[in-house]
Design an enzyme around this catalytic site. Structure first.
Site, PDB file in Angstrom:
ATOM      1  CG  ASN A 274      -7.003  -1.152   0.293  1.00  0.00           C
ATOM      2  OD1 ASN A 274      -6.102  -0.725  -0.520  1.00  0.00           O
ATOM      3  ND2 ASN A 274      -6.366  -1.516   1.593  1.00  0.00           N
TER       4      ASN A 274
ATOM      5  CG  HIS B 266      -3.328   3.335   1.598  1.00  0.00           C
ATOM      6  ND1 HIS B 266      -3.468   2.801   0.564  1.00  0.00           N
ATOM      7  CD2 HIS B 266      -3.682   2.128   2.539  1.00  0.00           C
ATOM      8  CE1 HIS B 266      -3.888   1.449   0.374  1.00  0.00           C
ATOM      9  NE2 HIS B 266      -4.070   1.248   1.603  1.00  0.00           N
TER      10      HIS B 266
ATOM     11  CB  CYS C 286      -0.818   0.015   1.129  1.00  0.00           C
ATOM     12  SG  CYS C 286      -2.089  -1.434   1.128  1.00  0.00           S
TER      13      CYS C 286
HETATM   14  O1  UT7 Z   1      -4.272  -1.369   3.153  1.00  0.00           O
HETATM   15  C1  UT7 Z   1      -3.998  -1.692   4.318  1.00  0.00           C
HETATM   16  C2  UT7 Z   1      -4.307  -2.698   4.933  1.00  0.00           C
HETATM   17  N1  UT7 Z   1      -5.608  -3.073   5.514  1.00  0.00           N
HETATM   18  C3  UT7 Z   1      -6.113  -2.218   6.317  1.00  0.00           C
HETATM   19  O2  UT7 Z   1      -5.730  -1.380   6.937  1.00  0.00           O
HETATM   20  C4  UT7 Z   1      -7.384  -2.952   7.037  1.00  0.00           C
HETATM   21  C5  UT7 Z   1      -7.267  -2.497   8.614  1.00  0.00           C
HETATM   22  N2  UT7 Z   1      -8.329  -3.377   9.225  1.00  0.00           N
HETATM   23  C6  UT7 Z   1      -9.586  -2.958   8.988  1.00  0.00           C
HETATM   24  O3  UT7 Z   1     -10.108  -2.286   8.104  1.00  0.00           O
HETATM   25  C7  UT7 Z   1     -10.717  -3.628   9.831  1.00  0.00           C
HETATM   26  O4  UT7 Z   1     -10.185  -4.285  10.756  1.00  0.00           O
HETATM   27  C8  UT7 Z   1     -11.578  -4.775   9.091  1.00  0.00           C
HETATM   28  C9  UT7 Z   1     -12.673  -3.902   8.382  1.00  0.00           C
HETATM   29  C10 UT7 Z   1     -10.993  -5.789   8.364  1.00  0.00           C
HETATM   30  C11 UT7 Z   1     -12.491  -5.522  10.304  1.00  0.00           C
HETATM   31  O5  UT7 Z   1     -13.145  -4.504  10.914  1.00  0.00           O
HETATM   32  P1  UT7 Z   1     -13.342  -4.620  12.472  1.00  0.00           P
HETATM   33  O6  UT7 Z   1     -14.120  -3.808  13.101  1.00  0.00           O
HETATM   34  O7  UT7 Z   1     -11.843  -4.781  13.029  1.00  0.00           O
HETATM   35  O8  UT7 Z   1     -13.883  -6.298  12.629  1.00  0.00           O
HETATM   36  P2  UT7 Z   1     -13.406  -7.496  13.414  1.00  0.00           P
HETATM   37  O9  UT7 Z   1     -12.198  -8.117  12.567  1.00  0.00           O
HETATM   38  O10 UT7 Z   1     -13.027  -7.103  14.823  1.00  0.00           O
HETATM   39  O11 UT7 Z   1     -14.700  -8.766  13.098  1.00  0.00           O
HETATM   40  C12 UT7 Z   1     -15.966  -8.363  13.984  1.00  0.00           C
HETATM   41  C13 UT7 Z   1     -16.752  -9.206  13.433  1.00  0.00           C
HETATM   42  C14 UT7 Z   1     -16.062 -10.673  13.332  1.00  0.00           C
HETATM   43  O12 UT7 Z   1     -17.319 -11.685  14.073  1.00  0.00           O
HETATM   44  P3  UT7 Z   1     -17.222 -11.984  15.723  1.00  0.00           P
HETATM   45  O13 UT7 Z   1     -16.034 -12.731  15.758  1.00  0.00           O
HETATM   46  O14 UT7 Z   1     -17.484 -10.815  16.335  1.00  0.00           O
HETATM   47  O15 UT7 Z   1     -18.369 -12.990  15.602  1.00  0.00           O
HETATM   48  C15 UT7 Z   1     -15.832 -11.328  11.952  1.00  0.00           C
HETATM   49  O16 UT7 Z   1     -15.963 -12.656  11.764  1.00  0.00           O
HETATM   50  O17 UT7 Z   1     -17.093  -9.244  12.088  1.00  0.00           O
HETATM   51  C16 UT7 Z   1     -16.900 -10.666  11.262  1.00  0.00           C
HETATM   52  N3  UT7 Z   1     -16.632 -10.068   9.845  1.00  0.00           N
HETATM   53  C17 UT7 Z   1     -17.794  -9.948   9.112  1.00  0.00           C
HETATM   54  N4  UT7 Z   1     -19.156 -10.066   9.166  1.00  0.00           N
HETATM   55  C18 UT7 Z   1     -19.639  -9.586   7.619  1.00  0.00           C
HETATM   56  C19 UT7 Z   1     -15.520  -9.976   9.268  1.00  0.00           C
HETATM   57  N5  UT7 Z   1     -15.748  -9.717   8.037  1.00  0.00           N
HETATM   58  C20 UT7 Z   1     -16.952  -9.677   7.978  1.00  0.00           C
HETATM   59  C21 UT7 Z   1     -17.712  -9.414   6.552  1.00  0.00           C
HETATM   60  N6  UT7 Z   1     -19.181  -9.366   6.804  1.00  0.00           N
HETATM   61  N7  UT7 Z   1     -17.232  -9.284   5.533  1.00  0.00           N
END
Ligand code: UT7
Length: 331
Positions: free
Chosen positions: A288, A258, A113
């Site tokens: 992204n 980014h 990135c």
């Molecule tokens: O380019 C640079 C690299 N990338 C980034 O900078 C990404 C950085 N991270 C993020 O943007 C966020 O961490 C995410 C958008 C990837 C995830 O958001 P979050 O608020 O950190 O959610 P989480 O990973 O803590 O997941 C919360 C819940 C989980 O379920 P449980 O364990 O609470 O039951 C996940 O399994 O959301 C679930 N989940 C989804 N649900 C619906 C994960 N992906 C999805 C999805 N749809 N696509």
């Protein structure tokens, strides 16, 4: 010593729009979850047959046209991507072939990135040292063909999009414009926090049927960990660039972060205490696009009249590696 100025911008994205609702048909997710957690409303994914070099080519032609510079003036290509069209050679030479610029150097940058900011730093150095005068700097990604588009891969699959952005970086003797400073960092202790394990030369063979069965050929990420580091490192990198050039946050007319997550951009904006109108985001429409996010956003900002000659532009990125970096440019 000449300075390096951005003389033209361009971008190209696939015409295939994939909405959040389109994804709910193939995985357990929802438009509400994706919007609330990431800000993304839709992204562009290529149709079969489109290559990164083709998108990069179209983005470069647009940038050359805006700069009013013929392709024959270009004396180097720098292309940033984590999703090259082929394992080797790099996408840069395929772009060079499309442009018909036989003989000039084509350098592929592997800084994920942060690739565009790393590439800008290299272009700036080459121009200052007098090695080249007109450089095409491109960020291009095709993420969609590498994603696990099922519930198992939903945390990654909803985030990424395809596209290309390009700039013409040219030598100028005008003291009033150009790249003022770039700052680059990496921390390989976190290399596996956001990565793709296979295919890989560290494996024997590079990819096995067991790798495919277990999904090691798909990217994986500890999203919360990446989020935490991105939200800290990006404001730090902006402050570092400002300190190095004796400027203050109030001097910044436009910040292009980014585009990884709208919540990250918002946290960066708040930490820096920048008003909303000074931060440019377009993740809502493209997701992204990794190395392409900053040049696509820059090209759109230019087309929307968000940058005037003399404005102070700040670019900042964070991504896999971890890598991160910033640039200050007098427009
Ligand atoms: O380019 C640079 C690299 N990338 C980034 O900078 C990404 C950085 N991270 C993020 O943007 C966020 O961490 C995410 C958008 C990837 C995830 O958001 P979050 O608020 O950190 O959610 P989480 O990973 O803590 O997941 C919360 C819940 C989980 O379920 P449980 O364990 O609470 O039951 C996940 O399994 O959301 C679930 N989940 C989804 N649900 C619906 C994960 N992906 C999805 C999805 N749809 N696509």
């Amino acid at each position: 010593m000449p300075r390096a100025a951005i003389l033209g911008t361009g971008f190209d994205v696939p015409d295939r729009v994939v909405s959040n609702d389109d994804l709910t048909a193939v995985m357990d997710t929802s438009d509400a979850w994706i919007r609330e957690r990431t800000g993304i409303e839709e992204r562009r994914w290529v149709r079969e047959g489109t290559t990164g070099a083709q998108m990069a080519h179209r983005a470069c032609l647009a940038a050359l046209e805006e700069a009013d510079i013929p392709a024959s003036d270009v004396d180097a290509i720098i292309l940033a991507t984590l999703s090259p069209d082929h394992a080797f050679p790099g996408t840069g030479v395929f772009l060079q072939r499309e442009l018909g610029l036989t003989g000039i150097p084509a350098l592929d940058v592997r800084a994920q990135c942060t690739g565009f900011v790393y590439g800008l730093s290299v272009a700036d150095a080459w121009i200052r040292m007098g090695q080249y005068r007109t450089i095409l700097l491109v960020g291009v990604e095709i993420q969609s063909t590498g994603l696990d588009v099922s519930t198992a891969g939903r945390d990654m699959a909803v985030l990424f999009g395809d596209g290309a952005g390009a700039v013409v970086v040219g030598a100028t003797d005008d003291d009033g414009r150009g790249v003022l400073v770039t700052r680059l960092h990496s921390d390989g202790r976190h290399a596996e926090t956001l990565w793709c394990d296979a295919a890989s030369s560290a494996r024997h063979p590079r990819v096995s049927s067991e790798d495919l069965a277990s999904g090691r050929h798909y990217p994986s990420m500890d999203g919360r960990e990446v989020f935490k580091h991105a939200a800290t490192r990006m404001p730090e990198a902006v402050e570092e660039a400002l300190a190095a050039s004796g400027l203050e946050i109030g001097d910044v007319d436009l910040l292009i972060p980014h585009q990884a997550n709208l919540r990250i951009s918002e946290m960066v904006r708040r930490r820096l205490q920048l008003p909303e109108e000074r931060v440019y985001n377009n993740i809502q429409r493209y997701g992204n696009t990794t190395a392409a996010t900053i040049p696509i956003a820059l090209a759109e900002a230019v087309r929307e009249g968000r940058l005037q000659r003399g404005d102070l532009l700040c670019l900042v990125a964070f991504g896999s590696g971890f890598t991160w970096g910033s640039a200050l440019i007098r427009w």
